[in-house]
Design a protein around this motif. Structure first.
Motif, PDB file in Angstrom:
ATOM      1  N   TYR A  39       0.845  -1.191   0.000  1.00 46.61           N
ATOM      2  CA  TYR A  39       0.000   0.000   0.000  1.00 46.61           C
ATOM      3  C   TYR A  39       0.885   1.247   0.000  1.00 46.61           C
ATOM      4  O   TYR A  39       1.857   1.321   0.759  1.00 46.61           O
ATOM      5  CB  TYR A  39      -0.875   0.046   1.257  1.00 46.61           C
ATOM      6  CG  TYR A  39      -1.827  -1.108   1.440  1.00 46.61           C
ATOM      7  CD1 TYR A  39      -3.188  -0.960   1.225  1.00 46.61           C
ATOM      8  CD2 TYR A  39      -1.360  -2.356   1.874  1.00 46.61           C
ATOM      9  CE1 TYR A  39      -4.074  -2.012   1.420  1.00 46.61           C
ATOM     10  CE2 TYR A  39      -2.234  -3.418   2.070  1.00 46.61           C
ATOM     11  CZ  TYR A  39      -3.591  -3.233   1.838  1.00 46.61           C
ATOM     12  OH  TYR A  39      -4.454  -4.277   2.042  1.00 46.61           O
ATOM     13  N   SER A  40       0.524   2.231  -0.795  1.00 45.83           N
ATOM     14  CA  SER A  40       1.189   3.532  -0.714  1.00 45.83           C
ATOM     15  C   SER A  40       0.565   4.326   0.433  1.00 45.83           C
ATOM     16  O   SER A  40      -0.348   3.855   1.125  1.00 45.83           O
ATOM     17  CB  SER A  40       1.065   4.281  -2.043  1.00 45.83           C
ATOM     18  OG  SER A  40      -0.302   4.449  -2.384  1.00 45.83           O
ATOM     19  N   THR A  41       1.016   5.553   0.635  1.00 44.12           N
ATOM     20  CA  THR A  41       0.654   6.317   1.834  1.00 44.12           C
ATOM     21  C   THR A  41      -0.851   6.427   2.043  1.00 44.12           C
ATOM     22  O   THR A  41      -1.382   6.037   3.093  1.00 44.12           O
ATOM     23  CB  THR A  41       1.253   7.735   1.763  1.00 44.12           C
ATOM     24  OG1 THR A  41       2.644   7.647   1.505  1.00 44.12           O
ATOM     25  CG2 THR A  41       1.013   8.483   3.072  1.00 44.12           C
ATOM     26  N   LEU A  42      -1.564   6.983   1.067  1.00 41.72           N
ATOM     27  CA  LEU A  42      -2.988   7.257   1.250  1.00 41.72           C
ATOM     28  C   LEU A  42      -3.823   5.988   1.404  1.00 41.72           C
ATOM     29  O   LEU A  42      -4.633   5.898   2.345  1.00 41.72           O
ATOM     30  CB  LEU A  42      -3.499   8.118   0.085  1.00 41.72           C
ATOM     31  CG  LEU A  42      -4.842   8.815   0.302  1.00 41.72           C
ATOM     32  CD1 LEU A  42      -4.804   9.685   1.557  1.00 41.72           C
ATOM     33  CD2 LEU A  42      -5.200   9.655  -0.927  1.00 41.72           C
ATOM     34  N   PRO A  43      -3.660   4.972   0.556  1.00 41.42           N
ATOM     35  CA  PRO A  43      -4.425   3.732   0.776  1.00 41.42           C
ATOM     36  C   PRO A  43      -4.106   3.069   2.118  1.00 41.42           C
ATOM     37  O   PRO A  43      -4.997   2.506   2.760  1.00 41.42           O
ATOM     38  CB  PRO A  43      -4.002   2.847  -0.400  1.00 41.42           C
ATOM     39  CG  PRO A  43      -3.571   3.799  -1.471  1.00 41.42           C
ATOM     40  CD  PRO A  43      -2.928   4.933  -0.734  1.00 41.42           C
ATOM     41  N   LEU A  46      -5.966   1.829   7.627  1.00 42.63           N
ATOM     42  CA  LEU A  46      -5.801   1.897   9.078  1.00 42.63           C
ATOM     43  C   LEU A  46      -6.992   2.581   9.731  1.00 42.63           C
ATOM     44  O   LEU A  46      -7.565   2.067  10.707  1.00 42.63           O
ATOM     45  CB  LEU A  46      -4.520   2.656   9.424  1.00 42.63           C
ATOM     46  CG  LEU A  46      -4.292   2.883  10.924  1.00 42.63           C
ATOM     47  CD1 LEU A  46      -3.799   1.603  11.584  1.00 42.63           C
ATOM     48  CD2 LEU A  46      -3.312   4.023  11.169  1.00 42.63           C
ATOM     49  N   LEU A  47      -7.373   3.748   9.222  1.00 45.36           N
ATOM     50  CA  LEU A  47      -8.426   4.543   9.845  1.00 45.36           C
ATOM     51  C   LEU A  47      -9.774   3.832   9.816  1.00 45.36           C
ATOM     52  O   LEU A  47     -10.606   4.030  10.708  1.00 45.36           O
ATOM     53  CB  LEU A  47      -8.541   5.909   9.159  1.00 45.36           C
ATOM     54  CG  LEU A  47      -7.346   6.853   9.334  1.00 45.36           C
ATOM     55  CD1 LEU A  47      -7.512   8.090   8.459  1.00 45.36           C
ATOM     56  CD2 LEU A  47      -7.173   7.252  10.788  1.00 45.36           C
ATOM     57  N   SER A  48      -9.977   2.999   8.816  1.00 45.12           N
ATOM     58  CA  SER A  48     -11.233   2.246   8.759  1.00 45.12           C
ATOM     59  C   SER A  48     -11.271   1.118   9.783  1.00 45.12           C
ATOM     60  O   SER A  48     -12.328   0.555  10.061  1.00 45.12           O
ATOM     61  CB  SER A  48     -11.453   1.683   7.353  1.00 45.12           C
ATOM     62  OG  SER A  48     -10.451   0.738   7.025  1.00 45.12           O
ATOM     63  N   ASP A  49     -10.098   0.774  10.352  1.00 38.79           N
ATOM     64  CA  ASP A  49      -9.986  -0.179  11.468  1.00 38.79           C
ATOM     65  C   ASP A  49     -10.584  -1.539  11.136  1.00 38.79           C
ATOM     66  O   ASP A  49     -11.183  -2.195  11.989  1.00 38.79           O
ATOM     67  CB  ASP A  49     -10.659   0.401  12.725  1.00 38.79           C
ATOM     68  CG  ASP A  49     -10.165  -0.267  14.004  1.00 38.79           C
ATOM     69  OD1 ASP A  49      -9.030  -0.769  14.002  1.00 38.79           O
ATOM     70  OD2 ASP A  49     -10.906  -0.264  14.994  1.00 38.79           O
ATOM     71  N   LYS A  78     -11.266  11.434   5.014  1.00 43.11           N
ATOM     72  CA  LYS A  78     -12.413  11.746   5.875  1.00 43.11           C
ATOM     73  C   LYS A  78     -13.402  10.593   5.961  1.00 43.11           C
ATOM     74  O   LYS A  78     -13.910  10.271   7.039  1.00 43.11           O
ATOM     75  CB  LYS A  78     -13.106  13.009   5.370  1.00 43.11           C
ATOM     76  CG  LYS A  78     -14.223  13.498   6.294  1.00 43.11           C
ATOM     77  CD  LYS A  78     -14.798  14.815   5.809  1.00 43.11           C
ATOM     78  CE  LYS A  78     -15.903  15.295   6.741  1.00 43.11           C
ATOM     79  NZ  LYS A  78     -16.462  16.596   6.283  1.00 43.11           N
ATOM     80  N   VAL A  79     -13.690   9.961   4.833  1.00 41.43           N
ATOM     81  CA  VAL A  79     -14.656   8.858   4.836  1.00 41.43           C
ATOM     82  C   VAL A  79     -14.173   7.716   5.728  1.00 41.43           C
ATOM     83  O   VAL A  79     -14.938   7.143   6.521  1.00 41.43           O
ATOM     84  CB  VAL A  79     -14.916   8.359   3.406  1.00 41.43           C
ATOM     85  CG1 VAL A  79     -15.781   7.099   3.431  1.00 41.43           C
ATOM     86  CG2 VAL A  79     -15.596   9.447   2.568  1.00 41.43           C
ATOM     87  N   SER A  80     -12.886   7.383   5.622  1.00 40.20           N
ATOM     88  CA  SER A  80     -12.318   6.310   6.453  1.00 40.20           C
ATOM     89  C   SER A  80     -12.283   6.705   7.920  1.00 40.20           C
ATOM     90  O   SER A  80     -12.587   5.894   8.808  1.00 40.20           O
ATOM     91  CB  SER A  80     -10.907   5.964   5.967  1.00 40.20           C
ATOM     92  OG  SER A  80     -10.929   5.485   4.641  1.00 40.20           O
TER      93      SER A  80
END
Length: 313
Positions: A144-148, A153-156, A252-254
């Motif tokens: 995964y690159s930075t944004l994906p 991670l944020l979607s947990d 934001k969505v994640s």
């Protein structure tokens, strides 16, 4: 003598019943080029005595002693400052590594020149003595690159907000001046901060970590007002950091998934808290949920004022 490749960090406090199994799981690793920094956080039991035995028997183990109890975050930070390895791995002292954990993680992180390697974990329940894999879905050797990676991670869902099922480049901490924050749920905050600076993350479909829990059903026996507040505080602290690094809008969505989890967890956490909190479950639940909403909608420059510890008490 050359520096070790990996530094394993082990905070120790009141884990006499588990510490030997933890340290033995490290010593038994198929990957051998590591150092272990154990930090005795003024433990009141004999955990440090067990740790001292490993220092005597294996030169890769060393023990630091805190004069007073300073807590998990500061204890980990002390070890990070002294880490000599190019990579850092964490383990809680009541947990265990699978035998090939370090080897599999090191092979993945070096093969793909990644900043972080992440794997699956299993839950070990003390009350039933049973082990259950987490249920995450890892694609083996997916990069995964930075944004994906940050969105994942944020979607947990799979990566999860834990420092211990990952192998980290030490430079992520030291070059970006990132350390553990003295709070509950500090992993949520620090993992989010670290992932803002990664170039590549690689996942491996491997269950490498065994996380010990007391019960097979969720039961937080040590819940308190401070702990609930800190869970809510992960929202403004993380949102503020994401904004300052230009990552909030694209993620934001994640990030909203984490907010959703916190919002709907507050009533359950209040109900499971100590008796004095349970007497006001409805009031505390409404107060906490309203605070989550304010943390989301207030301007970013006001977020610091949203971080407080007196909303649930």
């Amino acid at each position: 003598m050359s520096d070790p490749i990996i530094t394993v960090i082990v905070p120790i406090h009141n884990v006499e019943a588990y510490i030997e199994a933890c340290l033995e799981s490290i010593r038994s690793q198929t990957f051998r080029d590591f150092e272990v920094i154990m930090v005795n956080d003024a433990t009141p039991d004999n955990s440090a005595v067990v740790a001292e035995k490993y220092v005597r028997e294996d030169k890769r183990f060393r023990l630091l002693n805190n004069e007073t109890c300073i807590g998990l975050s500061k204890t980990r930070n002390r070890a990070i400052e002294q880490a000599k390895g190019k990579y850092i791995a964490f383990i809680d002292s009541d947990d265990r590594y699978a035998e090939q954990f370090l080897e599999r993680m090191y092979n993945a992180i070096t093969e793909y020149d990644a900043d972080v390697a992440v794997c699956d974990f299993a839950l070990y329940y003390l009350n039933t003595k049973k082990t259950k894999r987490s249920g995450s879905h890892f694609v083996n050797n997916k990069v995964y690159s930075t944004l994906p990676a940050l969105k994942e991670l944020l979607s947990d869902r799979n990566f999860r907000f834990y420092v211990w099922n990952k192998l980290w480049k030490t430079s992520l901490f030291k070059d970006n001046d990132i350390r553990m924050i003295p709070m509950y749920y500090e992993d949520v905050v620090v993992c989010s901060q670290l992932f803002c600076h990664v170039n590549k993350v690689v996942s491996i479909n491997y269950c490498g970590y065994y996380y010990t829990r007391a019960f097979s059903k969720y039961k937080e026996v040590s819940m308190s007002g401070t702990r609930i507040n800190d869970y809510i505080n992960t929202i403004p602290i993380t949102r503020s950091y994401l904004c300052s690094h230009g990552m909030y809008k694209p993620c934001k969505v994640s990030f909203n998934i984490h907010i959703f989890h916190v919002y709907f967890s507050v009533p359950l956490l209040c109900f499971q808290a100590r008796a004095q909190l349970r007497q006001s479950v409805i009031r505390n639940s409404v107060s906490g949920m309203n605070r989550v909403v304010r943390c989301v909608h207030r301007p970013v420059e006001e977020l610091k004022d949203m971080i407080k510890v007196d909303s649930v008490k």
